[in-house]
Design a protein around this motif. Structure first.
Motif, PDB file in Angstrom:
ATOM      1  N   ALA A 297       0.833  -1.209   0.000  1.00 34.26           N
ATOM      2  CA  ALA A 297       0.000   0.000   0.000  1.00 34.26           C
ATOM      3  C   ALA A 297       0.862   1.252   0.000  1.00 34.26           C
ATOM      4  CB  ALA A 297      -0.937  -0.011   1.210  1.00 34.26           C
ATOM      5  N   GLN A 298       1.906   1.254   0.810  1.00 31.62           N
ATOM      6  CA  GLN A 298       2.775   2.434   0.898  1.00 31.62           C
ATOM      7  C   GLN A 298       3.495   2.698  -0.420  1.00 31.62           C
ATOM      8  OE1 GLN A 298       2.538   4.555   3.190  1.00 31.62           O
ATOM      9  NE2 GLN A 298       1.644   3.425   4.886  1.00 31.62           N
ATOM     10  N   ILE A 299       3.860   1.642  -1.137  1.00 27.93           N
ATOM     11  CA  ILE A 299       4.477   1.826  -2.457  1.00 27.93           C
ATOM     12  C   ILE A 299       3.497   2.557  -3.367  1.00 27.93           C
ATOM     13  CG2 ILE A 299       5.303   0.653  -4.550  1.00 27.93           C
ATOM     14  CD1 ILE A 299       6.404  -1.569  -2.616  1.00 27.93           C
ATOM     15  N   ASP A 300       2.252   2.086  -3.382  1.00 25.52           N
ATOM     16  CA  ASP A 300       1.251   2.718  -4.245  1.00 25.52           C
ATOM     17  C   ASP A 300       0.931   4.139  -3.808  1.00 25.52           C
ATOM     18  OD1 ASP A 300       1.242   0.408  -5.707  1.00 25.52           O
ATOM     19  OD2 ASP A 300      -0.856  -0.102  -5.319  1.00 25.52           O
ATOM     20  N   LEU A 301       1.053   4.423  -2.519  1.00 25.35           N
ATOM     21  CA  LEU A 301       0.796   5.770  -2.010  1.00 25.35           C
ATOM     22  C   LEU A 301       2.005   6.694  -2.158  1.00 25.35           C
ATOM     23  CD1 LEU A 301      -1.203   4.811   1.208  1.00 25.35           C
ATOM     24  CD2 LEU A 301      -2.113   5.955  -0.841  1.00 25.35           C
ATOM     25  N   GLY A 302       3.161   6.097  -2.528  1.00 24.92           N
ATOM     26  CA  GLY A 302       4.366   6.902  -2.745  1.00 24.92           C
ATOM     27  C   GLY A 302       5.211   7.122  -1.513  1.00 24.92           C
ATOM     28  N   ASP A 303       4.888   6.477  -0.401  1.00 28.28           N
ATOM     29  CA  ASP A 303       5.707   6.603   0.810  1.00 28.28           C
ATOM     30  C   ASP A 303       6.747   5.478   0.792  1.00 28.28           C
ATOM     31  OD1 ASP A 303       6.867   7.008   3.269  1.00 28.28           O
ATOM     32  OD2 ASP A 303       4.964   7.189   4.354  1.00 28.28           O
ATOM     33  N   LEU A 304       7.766   5.679  -0.023  1.00 29.12           N
ATOM     34  CA  LEU A 304       8.746   4.619  -0.292  1.00 29.12           C
ATOM     35  C   LEU A 304       9.627   4.308   0.909  1.00 29.12           C
ATOM     36  CD1 LEU A 304       9.677   5.586  -3.962  1.00 29.12           C
ATOM     37  CD2 LEU A 304       7.782   4.173  -3.109  1.00 29.12           C
ATOM     38  N   ASP A 305       9.940   5.310   1.724  1.00 30.87           N
ATOM     39  CA  ASP A 305      10.743   5.049   2.921  1.00 30.87           C
ATOM     40  C   ASP A 305       9.982   4.177   3.912  1.00 30.87           C
ATOM     41  OD1 ASP A 305      12.888   6.508   1.913  1.00 30.87           O
ATOM     42  OD2 ASP A 305      12.249   8.374   2.891  1.00 30.87           O
ATOM     43  N   GLU A 306       8.708   4.474   4.091  1.00 28.89           N
ATOM     44  CA  GLU A 306       7.883   3.653   4.992  1.00 28.89           C
ATOM     45  C   GLU A 306       7.754   2.233   4.439  1.00 28.89           C
ATOM     46  OE1 GLU A 306       5.447   2.464   8.214  1.00 28.89           O
ATOM     47  OE2 GLU A 306       6.914   4.067   7.955  1.00 28.89           O
ATOM     48  N   ALA A 307       7.588   2.113   3.134  1.00 33.07           N
ATOM     49  CA  ALA A 307       7.494   0.788   2.516  1.00 33.07           C
ATOM     50  C   ALA A 307       8.779   0.000   2.761  1.00 33.07           C
ATOM     51  CB  ALA A 307       7.228   0.914   1.021  1.00 33.07           C
ATOM     52  N   TRP A 308       9.924   0.657   2.596  1.00 35.10           N
ATOM     53  CA  TRP A 308      11.213  -0.019   2.814  1.00 35.10           C
ATOM     54  C   TRP A 308      11.330  -0.519   4.252  1.00 35.10           C
ATOM     55  CZ3 TRP A 308      14.598  -1.852  -0.507  1.00 35.10           C
ATOM     56  CH2 TRP A 308      15.816  -2.312  -0.013  1.00 35.10           C
ATOM     57  N   ALA A 309      10.947   0.338   5.207  1.00 34.23           N
ATOM     58  CA  ALA A 309      11.022  -0.042   6.626  1.00 34.23           C
ATOM     59  C   ALA A 309      10.105  -1.228   6.920  1.00 34.23           C
ATOM     60  CB  ALA A 309      10.663   1.162   7.506  1.00 34.23           C
ATOM     61  N   LEU A 310       8.907  -1.214   6.351  1.00 35.45           N
ATOM     62  CA  LEU A 310       7.977  -2.327   6.555  1.00 35.45           C
ATOM     63  C   LEU A 310       8.510  -3.624   5.948  1.00 35.45           C
ATOM     64  CD1 LEU A 310       4.698  -0.373   5.865  1.00 35.45           C
ATOM     65  CD2 LEU A 310       5.166  -1.660   7.969  1.00 35.45           C
ATOM     66  N   LEU A 311       9.134  -3.536   4.781  1.00 36.23           N
ATOM     67  CA  LEU A 311       9.702  -4.738   4.170  1.00 36.23           C
ATOM     68  C   LEU A 311      10.885  -5.268   4.959  1.00 36.23           C
ATOM     69  CD1 LEU A 311       9.363  -3.794   0.404  1.00 36.23           C
ATOM     70  CD2 LEU A 311       8.062  -5.536   1.667  1.00 36.23           C
ATOM     71  N   ASP A 312      11.696  -4.369   5.495  1.00 40.18           N
ATOM     72  CA  ASP A 312      12.790  -4.807   6.378  1.00 40.18           C
ATOM     73  C   ASP A 312      12.234  -5.528   7.599  1.00 40.18           C
ATOM     74  OD1 ASP A 312      14.869  -3.938   4.793  1.00 40.18           O
ATOM     75  OD2 ASP A 312      15.268  -2.120   5.956  1.00 40.18           O
ATOM     76  N   ASP A 313      11.180  -4.949   8.174  1.00 39.27           N
ATOM     77  CA  ASP A 313      10.544  -5.553   9.341  1.00 39.27           C
ATOM     78  C   ASP A 313       9.959  -6.920   8.992  1.00 39.27           C
ATOM     79  OD1 ASP A 313       9.941  -5.403  12.066  1.00 39.27           O
ATOM     80  OD2 ASP A 313       8.015  -4.403  11.736  1.00 39.27           O
ATOM     81  N   ALA A 314       9.283  -7.011   7.858  1.00 36.21           N
ATOM     82  CA  ALA A 314       8.695  -8.283   7.427  1.00 36.21           C
ATOM     83  C   ALA A 314       9.780  -9.330   7.201  1.00 36.21           C
ATOM     84  CB  ALA A 314       7.875  -8.084   6.160  1.00 36.21           C
ATOM     85  N   ALA A 315      10.882  -8.930   6.580  1.00 35.98           N
ATOM     86  CA  ALA A 315      11.980  -9.876   6.324  1.00 35.98           C
ATOM     87  C   ALA A 315      12.573 -10.375   7.635  1.00 35.98           C
ATOM     88  CB  ALA A 315      13.051  -9.206   5.467  1.00 35.98           C
ATOM     89  N   GLU A 316      12.728  -9.485   8.581  1.00 33.39           N
ATOM     90  CA  GLU A 316      13.271  -9.880   9.887  1.00 33.39           C
ATOM     91  C   GLU A 316      12.324 -10.850  10.592  1.00 33.39           C
ATOM     92  OE1 GLU A 316      13.946  -7.749  14.151  1.00 33.39           O
ATOM     93  OE2 GLU A 316      14.670  -6.642  12.397  1.00 33.39           O
TER      94      GLU A 316
END
Length: 186
Positions: free
Chosen positions: A44-63
């Motif tokens: 959702a954040q990617i589509d909304l353009g909040d790329l930094d938040e998306a990156w942080a969420l993906l890091d969290d998901a990967a962890e």
């Protein structure tokens, strides 16, 4: 449901629905569910353009999912990191991450995810002006989606139409021939 809302073109509904549940599930010791929500929220954040938040969420998901060795989650994370790189215009990182996703998805037999990843790889091909290759791959993806009845959501349909428009501009009448070549199964 979060990923369904993103596919339907309603990324804000996903953010609103998930809210603080990622942290709550993480705190409750349920990493698989927390990771799934983080992944949906990142999309959702990617589509909304909040790329930094998306990156942080993906890091969290990967962890959170690292110990689970879950190909579905790992494939989604790599795919979304590829989409994030596309959104940033970083074609090299996008290509690497999308190929990582495709390997995970292919090895695990995750055909729907693999087809979505292949569509994003076409975006890299278009950026690299490999228009004929992109047309053939998109034709294969279109046929495969039809074969398994994998319907595109609104957002995916818009992205697909944009790719086809770009290829039509670059290839003209040759696009139909290349699409026909891409659907041959021999």
């Amino acid at each position: 449901l979060g990923l369904v809302e993103v596919a339907a073109g309603n990324p804000q509904a996903t953010v609103d629905m998930i809210g603080g549940h990622v942290d709550a599930l993480k705190g409750a010791g349920i990493p698989v569910w927390a990771a799934q929500l983080a992944i949906a929220s990142a999309a959702a954040q990617i589509d909304l353009g909040d790329l930094d938040e998306a990156w942080a969420l993906l890091d969290d998901a990967a962890e959170m999912s690292a110990s689970l060795k879950n190909a579905f989650l790992n494939g989604l994370i790599a795919y979304l990191r590829g989409r994030l790189a596309l959104a940033r215009g970083d074609w090299g990182d996008a290509e690497a991450r999308l190929h990582e996703a495709s390997e995970i998805q292919q090895d695990a037999g995750l055909l729907p995810g693999l087809l979505r990843t292949m569509e994003c790889i076409c975006e890299v091909m278009i950026a690299k002006e490999k228009f004929e290759d992109a047309a053939r791959v998109l034709a294969f993806v279109d046929q495969s989606r039809d074969d398994i009845r994998l319907v595109r959501g609104i957002a995916e349909s818009e992205q697909h139409a944009s790719r086809i428009d770009k290829l039509d501009q670059e290839l003209g009448a040759a696009l139909a021939v290349l699409k026909a070549q891409g659907t041959k199964s021999d």
